[in-house]
Scaffold this motif. Structure first.
Motif, PDB file in Angstrom:
ATOM      1  N   LEU A  27       4.557   0.510  -1.588  1.00  0.00           N
ATOM      2  CA  LEU A  27       5.336  -0.185  -2.612  1.00  0.00           C
ATOM      3  C   LEU A  27       6.835   0.056  -2.434  1.00  0.00           C
ATOM      4  CD1 LEU A  27       3.116   0.548  -5.752  1.00  0.00           C
ATOM      5  CD2 LEU A  27       3.617  -1.726  -4.840  1.00  0.00           C
ATOM      6  N   GLU A  43      11.962  -3.881   2.198  1.00  0.00           N
ATOM      7  CA  GLU A  43      11.464  -5.208   2.556  1.00  0.00           C
ATOM      8  C   GLU A  43      11.840  -5.610   3.976  1.00  0.00           C
ATOM      9  OE1 GLU A  43      13.071  -7.606  -0.598  1.00  0.00           O
ATOM     10  OE2 GLU A  43      11.191  -7.516  -1.732  1.00  0.00           O
ATOM     11  N   TYR A  66       6.767  -5.666   5.874  1.00  0.00           N
ATOM     12  CA  TYR A  66       5.533  -5.389   5.138  1.00  0.00           C
ATOM     13  C   TYR A  66       5.775  -4.501   3.927  1.00  0.00           C
ATOM     14  CZ  TYR A  66       6.079  -1.447   8.343  1.00  0.00           C
ATOM     15  OH  TYR A  66       6.592  -0.406   9.064  1.00  0.00           O
ATOM     16  N   LEU A  74       7.366  -3.480   0.257  1.00  0.00           N
ATOM     17  CA  LEU A  74       7.455  -4.303  -0.951  1.00  0.00           C
ATOM     18  C   LEU A  74       8.713  -4.025  -1.760  1.00  0.00           C
ATOM     19  CD1 LEU A  74       3.696  -4.105  -1.953  1.00  0.00           C
ATOM     20  CD2 LEU A  74       4.873  -5.901  -0.682  1.00  0.00           C
ATOM     21  N   GLN A 130      10.016  -1.792  -3.816  1.00  0.00           N
ATOM     22  CA  GLN A 130      10.027  -1.375  -5.215  1.00  0.00           C
ATOM     23  C   GLN A 130      10.779  -0.051  -5.395  1.00  0.00           C
ATOM     24  OE1 GLN A 130       8.218  -3.483  -7.692  1.00  0.00           O
ATOM     25  NE2 GLN A 130       8.629  -4.701  -5.841  1.00  0.00           N
ATOM     26  N   TRP A 166       3.577   0.325 -11.368  1.00  0.00           N
ATOM     27  CA  TRP A 166       2.485  -0.422 -10.732  1.00  0.00           C
ATOM     28  C   TRP A 166       1.245   0.461 -10.568  1.00  0.00           C
ATOM     29  CZ3 TRP A 166       2.257  -5.405 -10.633  1.00  0.00           C
ATOM     30  CH2 TRP A 166       3.396  -6.190 -10.488  1.00  0.00           C
ATOM     31  N   ASP A 207       0.127  -7.549   0.442  1.00  0.00           N
ATOM     32  CA  ASP A 207       1.309  -8.395   0.578  1.00  0.00           C
ATOM     33  C   ASP A 207       2.158  -8.504  -0.676  1.00  0.00           C
ATOM     34  OD1 ASP A 207       0.530  -8.939   3.194  1.00  0.00           O
ATOM     35  OD2 ASP A 207      -0.681 -10.671   2.585  1.00  0.00           O
ATOM     36  N   ALA A 208       1.697  -7.953  -1.793  1.00  0.00           N
ATOM     37  CA  ALA A 208       2.462  -8.038  -3.035  1.00  0.00           C
ATOM     38  C   ALA A 208       2.068  -6.880  -3.945  1.00  0.00           C
ATOM     39  CB  ALA A 208       2.199  -9.380  -3.733  1.00  0.00           C
ATOM     40  N   PRO A 209       2.993  -6.456  -4.819  1.00  0.00           N
ATOM     41  CA  PRO A 209       2.655  -5.344  -5.732  1.00  0.00           C
ATOM     42  C   PRO A 209       1.432  -5.627  -6.594  1.00  0.00           C
ATOM     43  CG  PRO A 209       5.021  -5.711  -5.721  1.00  0.00           C
ATOM     44  CD  PRO A 209       4.411  -6.833  -4.929  1.00  0.00           C
ATOM     45  N   GLN A 231      -1.139  -7.310  -5.868  1.00  0.00           N
ATOM     46  CA  GLN A 231      -2.347  -7.181  -5.068  1.00  0.00           C
ATOM     47  C   GLN A 231      -2.754  -5.714  -4.942  1.00  0.00           C
ATOM     48  OE1 GLN A 231      -1.571  -9.153  -1.345  1.00  0.00           O
ATOM     49  NE2 GLN A 231      -1.749 -11.206  -2.235  1.00  0.00           N
ATOM     50  N   GLU A 233       3.188  -0.769  10.160  1.00  0.00           N
ATOM     51  CA  GLU A 233       2.210  -1.343   9.249  1.00  0.00           C
ATOM     52  C   GLU A 233       0.800  -0.835   9.544  1.00  0.00           C
ATOM     53  OE1 GLU A 233       0.958  -5.743   7.484  1.00  0.00           O
ATOM     54  OE2 GLU A 233       2.139  -5.591   9.334  1.00  0.00           O
TER      55      GLU A 233
END
Length: 490
Positions: free
Chosen positions: A297, A301, A305, A307, A309, A317, A364-366, A368, A445
């Motif tokens: 997280l 960016e 890969y 995110l 945050q 999250w 691919d997203a928080p 998720q 990744e």
């Protein structure tokens, strides 16, 4: 009268059992929260405490190690002197430790305070074993599940709460808040948790305590510092091997004692042995996601890969996953009642493993990762609820506290090993990224994928271990306890 602790028809010992359980869960939550409360300021600790980064890392390590030692010792003390007394003492230790840490500006007093906070973790296993004595049968499984879940919930809530406090005020307030909460817990335990006359007498095996502490501290320090010192370093190997040797000596010593700290013959019975082995695997699974998901997280960016945050956002999250463990307490209780504790443990470990598998496809997203984290956390909550029930159903009443404490130790070993393994994997493959401020190294990744695969493997290994837990053949006789001079059965 002969009955299972969870099936007695007698009136509960506690006058207000629900209030007592809420107080115990609050105390467990606060004790567990201390395990993660300094993680948001970990990178700033060297500057805040005027020390090196290597020395500052002990602020986290000492709490984990002291907690591992405290759980079996507190359990044995509870069997000897009464569970409510040891719970009060543990809450008092949490209060003192938090206050010492709050007053600290240098490393030495901070380590004292953090060590005391770790010792307070004995509150949780003793609280679990006491719940079986003070609750009516129809709420016992739910209460045990809720208390057991505080191990995970406290850690998950601690991250965003600590980040929020540290982000907007003096970092000392982290510990002042802990001091205030611990004070409330001490008062509430004294006021609402009954003193059940469940002391079985005897003596504390002091040489056993020393050997266990020495062996655990040495072994766990080697595991937790292996990634920093190097796994082939003489200090790492010496600590791990030396710790294991001392633990073997501890085992041999305990087998010769009339009143051992841990009755290894009881612990070696197949139901308890396999439950504790499964606890290592599930503890590993819980900690792995707590380490890996926040890192993904918070990864920038620009890596492609990450995110991006903030620490606070990453904690927020993660928080629903921790709450999921508490939400699943009544679900876990229903599963234990209808399927049995063994199948419930297998179900929890399976759900945990599925959570990691889902994470492989949702990175691919928080939101998720939130879904994957909630699934894994639900599995941890279900599994953690079943373990104390399996242990208490198969341990003599006089050893209930020590048995649950040993199970808590098994979980701690799993979480410590997970920390070391995840750190090793995350640093095993690094990539250099060019940024406006210069080159920056970050994990590739692929290492995150590897971490999720290892977490899933640990969980499914837990399923396999739990499958070997024998069915309980006969209900155990439960010794009577007394409150206010009246003999009752838990």
């Amino acid at each position: 009268m002969t009955s299972s602790p969870s099936s007695s028809s007698e009136a509960p010992v506690a006058a207000n059992p629900i209030v007592s359980v809420v107080v115990l869960c609050l105390g467990g939550l606060m004790a567990a929260l201390t395990q993660t409360m300094v993680i948001p300021i970990q990178s700033e600790l060297p500057q805040l405490l005027s020390t090196s980064a290597s020395n500052a890392s002990w602020v986290i390590t000492i709490t984990l190690v002291c907690a591992a030692v405290a759980m079996p010792v507190a359990g044995r003390l509870a069997d000897l002197f009464g569970k409510q007394r040891i719970i009060v003492v543990s809450a008092g230790i949490l209060l003192v430790g938090s206050a010492v840490a709050a007053l600290s500006d240098t490393l030495a007093p901070m380590l004292v305070g953090r060590g005391l906070q770790g010792l307070a973790m004995g509150f949780i296993p003793v609280g679990i074993s006491l719940i079986r004595e003070i609750t009516p049968p129809h709420v016992t499984n739910t209460a045990v599940a809720a208390m057991s879940a505080t191990l995970g919930v406290g850690g998950a809530i601690g991250l965003p709460l600590s980040a929020w406090i540290a982000d907007g005020s003096d970092w000392h307030n982290l510990f002042w808040v802990g001091t205030g909460a611990a004070t409330v817990v001490v008062v509430a335990v004294l006021a609402f948790v009954p003193h059940v006359h469940d002391a079985h007498g005897g003596r504390l095996d002091v040489p056993g305590v020393i050997l266990l502490a020495l062996g655990l501290v040495t072994f766990l320090v080697g595991i937790s510092k292996g990634n920093t010192w190097g796994w082939s370093d003489a200090a790492t190997i010496g600590c791990i091997v030396g710790g294991l040797v001392v633990l073997v000596l501890f085992g041999l010593f305990e087998l010769r004692q009339d009143e051992p700290l841990v009755d290894l013959r009881t612990s070696a019975s197949l139901p308890i042995l396999f439950t504790n082995l499964a606890a290592v695997a599930i503890g590993f699974g819980m900690m792995a996601q707590s380490i890996v998901v926040p890192q993904l997280l918070e990864m920038p960016e620009f890596t492609g890969y990450g995110l991006g945050q903030s620490i606070l956002a990453a904690g927020l999250w993660m928080a629903p996953g921790g709450l999921m463990m508490l939400v699943f307490a009544p679900v876990s209780a229903g599963l234990i009642t209808n399927l049995g504790a063994k199948k419930t443990l297998m179900t929890g470990a399976t759900v945990l493993g599925v959570g990691y598998v889902v994470a492989l496809f949702l990175m691919d997203a928080p939101w998720q990762l939130l879904i994957a984290s909630c699934i894994a956390s639900a599995g941890v909550g279900i599994g953690y609820a079943a373990m104390p029930t399996l242990v208490l159903d198969n341990a003599p009443a006089a050893e209930a506290g020590a048995a649950v404490g040993l199970n808590g130790l098994s979980r701690s070993v799993g979480t410590t090993i997970a920390s070391a393994v995840m750190a090793t994997i995350l640093t095993s493959s690094m990539k250099t990224f060019e940024t406006p401020v210069g080159p920056v190294q970050a994990p590739t990744e692929g290492v995150f994928t590897a971490c999720f695969l290892v977490g899933a493997l640990a969980a499914f290994v837990g399923v396999g271990i739990a499958a070997f837990i024998p069915r309980k053949q006969d209900a155990k006789s439960v010794e009577p306890v007394t409150v206010d001079g009246e003999s009752v059965h838990a």
